[in-house]
Write a protein that holds these residues in place. Structure first.
Motif, PDB file in Angstrom:
ATOM      1  N   HIS A  15       0.853  -1.201  -0.018  1.00  0.00           N
ATOM      2  CA  HIS A  15      -0.080  -0.071   0.003  1.00  0.00           C
ATOM      3  C   HIS A  15       0.869   1.204  -0.003  1.00  0.00           C
ATOM      4  N   GLN A  16       2.087   1.098   0.776  1.00  0.00           N
ATOM      5  CA  GLN A  16       2.907   2.350   0.523  1.00  0.00           C
ATOM      6  C   GLN A  16       3.429   2.627  -0.749  1.00  0.00           C
ATOM      7  N   LEU A  17       3.801   1.595  -1.444  1.00  0.00           N
ATOM      8  CA  LEU A  17       4.380   1.473  -2.867  1.00  0.00           C
ATOM      9  C   LEU A  17       3.454   2.159  -3.904  1.00  0.00           C
ATOM     10  N   ARG A  18       2.014   1.523  -3.433  1.00  0.00           N
ATOM     11  CA  ARG A  18       0.704   2.338  -4.366  1.00  0.00           C
ATOM     12  C   ARG A  18       0.714   3.901  -3.978  1.00  0.00           C
ATOM     13  N   TYR A  19       1.054   4.187  -2.693  1.00  0.00           N
ATOM     14  CA  TYR A  19       0.942   5.517  -2.498  1.00  0.00           C
ATOM     15  C   TYR A  19       2.124   6.266  -3.166  1.00  0.00           C
ATOM     16  N   TYR A  20       3.243   5.564  -3.139  1.00  0.00           N
ATOM     17  CA  TYR A  20       4.325   6.379  -3.696  1.00  0.00           C
ATOM     18  C   TYR A  20       4.080   6.635  -5.243  1.00  0.00           C
ATOM     19  N   GLU A  21       3.437   5.750  -5.734  1.00  0.00           N
ATOM     20  CA  GLU A  21       2.962   5.715  -7.158  1.00  0.00           C
ATOM     21  C   GLU A  21       1.973   6.885  -7.584  1.00  0.00           C
ATOM     22  N   ALA A  22       1.083   6.990  -6.629  1.00  0.00           N
ATOM     23  CA  ALA A  22       0.022   7.974  -6.788  1.00  0.00           C
ATOM     24  C   ALA A  22       0.660   9.371  -6.367  1.00  0.00           C
ATOM     25  N   GLN A  23       1.763   9.395  -5.863  1.00  0.00           N
ATOM     26  CA  GLN A  23       2.466  10.859  -5.465  1.00  0.00           C
ATOM     27  C   GLN A  23       3.405  10.965  -6.579  1.00  0.00           C
ATOM     28  N   GLY A  24       3.483  10.326  -7.619  1.00  0.00           N
ATOM     29  CA  GLY A  24       4.222  10.323  -8.849  1.00  0.00           C
ATOM     30  C   GLY A  24       5.864  10.024  -8.640  1.00  0.00           C
ATOM     31  N   LEU A  25       6.196   9.269  -7.409  1.00  0.00           N
ATOM     32  CA  LEU A  25       7.458   8.743  -7.068  1.00  0.00           C
ATOM     33  C   LEU A  25       8.024   7.478  -7.848  1.00  0.00           C
ATOM     34  N   LEU A  26       7.448   6.657  -8.023  1.00  0.00           N
ATOM     35  CA  LEU A  26       7.437   5.543  -8.561  1.00  0.00           C
ATOM     36  C   LEU A  26       6.519   5.572 -10.091  1.00  0.00           C
ATOM     37  N   GLU A  27       7.307   4.902 -11.044  1.00  0.00           N
ATOM     38  CA  GLU A  27       6.370   4.819 -12.220  1.00  0.00           C
ATOM     39  C   GLU A  27       6.455   3.460 -12.790  1.00  0.00           C
ATOM     40  N   PRO A  28       5.583   2.429 -12.270  1.00  0.00           N
ATOM     41  CA  PRO A  28       5.747   1.189 -12.871  1.00  0.00           C
ATOM     42  C   PRO A  28       5.104   1.228 -14.390  1.00  0.00           C
ATOM     43  N   GLN A  48      15.940   5.197  -1.942  1.00  0.00           N
ATOM     44  CA  GLN A  48      16.149   6.850  -1.810  1.00  0.00           C
ATOM     45  C   GLN A  48      14.850   7.284  -1.050  1.00  0.00           C
ATOM     46  N   ILE A  49      13.474   6.957  -1.553  1.00  0.00           N
ATOM     47  CA  ILE A  49      12.540   7.477  -0.789  1.00  0.00           C
ATOM     48  C   ILE A  49      12.452   7.466   0.620  1.00  0.00           C
ATOM     49  N   ARG A  50      12.474   6.241   1.001  1.00  0.00           N
ATOM     50  CA  ARG A  50      12.424   5.864   2.371  1.00  0.00           C
ATOM     51  C   ARG A  50      13.561   6.544   3.065  1.00  0.00           C
ATOM     52  N   ARG A  51      14.886   6.592   2.611  1.00  0.00           N
ATOM     53  CA  ARG A  51      15.890   7.492   3.289  1.00  0.00           C
ATOM     54  C   ARG A  51      15.492   9.007   3.428  1.00  0.00           C
ATOM     55  N   LEU A  52      14.924   9.490   2.059  1.00  0.00           N
ATOM     56  CA  LEU A  52      14.489  11.070   2.269  1.00  0.00           C
ATOM     57  C   LEU A  52      13.327  11.259   3.219  1.00  0.00           C
ATOM     58  N   LEU A  53      12.367  10.378   3.231  1.00  0.00           N
ATOM     59  CA  LEU A  53      11.378  10.485   4.316  1.00  0.00           C
ATOM     60  C   LEU A  53      12.006  10.518   5.704  1.00  0.00           C
ATOM     61  N   ALA A  55      14.416  11.804   6.396  1.00  0.00           N
ATOM     62  CA  ALA A  55      14.992  13.007   6.725  1.00  0.00           C
ATOM     63  C   ALA A  55      14.034  14.112   6.929  1.00  0.00           C
ATOM     64  N   GLY A  56      12.738  13.749   7.339  1.00  0.00           N
ATOM     65  CA  GLY A  56      11.666  14.655   7.398  1.00  0.00           C
ATOM     66  C   GLY A  56      11.220  15.143   6.083  1.00  0.00           C
ATOM     67  N   LEU A  57      11.509  14.978   5.132  1.00  0.00           N
ATOM     68  CA  LEU A  57      11.127  15.394   3.694  1.00  0.00           C
ATOM     69  C   LEU A  57       9.649  14.967   3.366  1.00  0.00           C
ATOM     70  N   SER A  58       8.677  15.788   2.960  1.00  0.00           N
ATOM     71  CA  SER A  58       7.429  15.468   2.206  1.00  0.00           C
ATOM     72  C   SER A  58       7.669  14.856   0.960  1.00  0.00           C
ATOM     73  N   THR A  59       6.572  14.041   0.565  1.00  0.00           N
ATOM     74  CA  THR A  59       6.865  13.378  -0.815  1.00  0.00           C
ATOM     75  C   THR A  59       6.594  14.186  -1.776  1.00  0.00           C
ATOM     76  N   GLN A  60       5.972  15.578  -1.447  1.00  0.00           N
ATOM     77  CA  GLN A  60       6.244  16.419  -2.763  1.00  0.00           C
ATOM     78  C   GLN A  60       7.629  16.935  -2.810  1.00  0.00           C
ATOM     79  N   GLU A  61       8.174  17.102  -1.552  1.00  0.00           N
ATOM     80  CA  GLU A  61       9.725  17.760  -1.822  1.00  0.00           C
ATOM     81  C   GLU A  61      10.642  16.504  -2.173  1.00  0.00           C
ATOM     82  N   ILE A  62      10.348  15.134  -2.182  1.00  0.00           N
ATOM     83  CA  ILE A  62      10.992  13.991  -2.302  1.00  0.00           C
ATOM     84  C   ILE A  62      10.690  14.082  -3.922  1.00  0.00           C
ATOM     85  N   GLY A  63       9.576  14.307  -4.415  1.00  0.00           N
ATOM     86  CA  GLY A  63       9.343  14.264  -5.918  1.00  0.00           C
ATOM     87  C   GLY A  63      10.227  15.180  -6.710  1.00  0.00           C
ATOM     88  N   PHE A  64      10.432  16.415  -6.000  1.00  0.00           N
ATOM     89  CA  PHE A  64      11.177  17.412  -6.672  1.00  0.00           C
ATOM     90  C   PHE A  64      12.631  16.994  -6.779  1.00  0.00           C
TER      91      PHE A  64
END
Length: 126
Positions: A15-28, A48-53, A55-64
């Motif tokens: 479900h977290q992987l699907r969330y990352y996809e919905a946020q545009g972080l993963l593109e299967p 990379q996503i997990r490590r940046l999370l 660090a307290g970064l939001s998924t929007q910031e991570i997408g950038f």
């Protein structure tokens, strides 16, 4: 690889992987059967996503930032405005920490004042 395999290889729930996809972080990609299909690179991306999370970064910031990330740590390459995003996040954290310190001190003050009142009350009862 299918989402279940990516989940097993990264330790991240589907479900977290699907969330990352919905946020545009993963593109299967999608197979003929409609199932998500991930490349081996997705394992690194999820790391990379997990490590940046962490660090307290939001998924929007991570997408950038993801286009600037290399390696599992990840190392961040010099991308436009990257430092501005990191500094803004750090500034927000510093402000939050300052607020927490003030709140903590106020609670200590209330506790001290209350304990003094309780102590005076018991001394007067003897």
């Amino acid at each position: 690889m299918l989402i279940g395999e990516l989940s097993r290889r990264t330790g991240v729930h589907t479900h977290q992987l699907r969330y990352y996809e919905a946020q545009g972080l993963l593109e299967p990609g999608r197979g003929a059967n409609g199932y998500r299909e991930y490349t081996d690179d997705a394992v690194l991306t999820v790391t990379q996503i997990r490590r940046l999370l962490e660090a307290g970064l939001s998924t929007q910031e991570i997408g950038f930032m993801l286009p600037c990330a290399t390696g599992a740590a990840p190392d961040l390459e010099s991308c436009p405005e990257l430092l501005a995003v990191l500094r803004a996040r750090l500034h927000g954290l510093d402000e939050h920490i300052d607020t927490l310190i003030r709140s903590r001190q106020a609670l200590h003050d209330y506790i001290d004042a209350t304990e003094r009142r309780v102590s005076r009350h018991y001394r007067g009862c003897g």
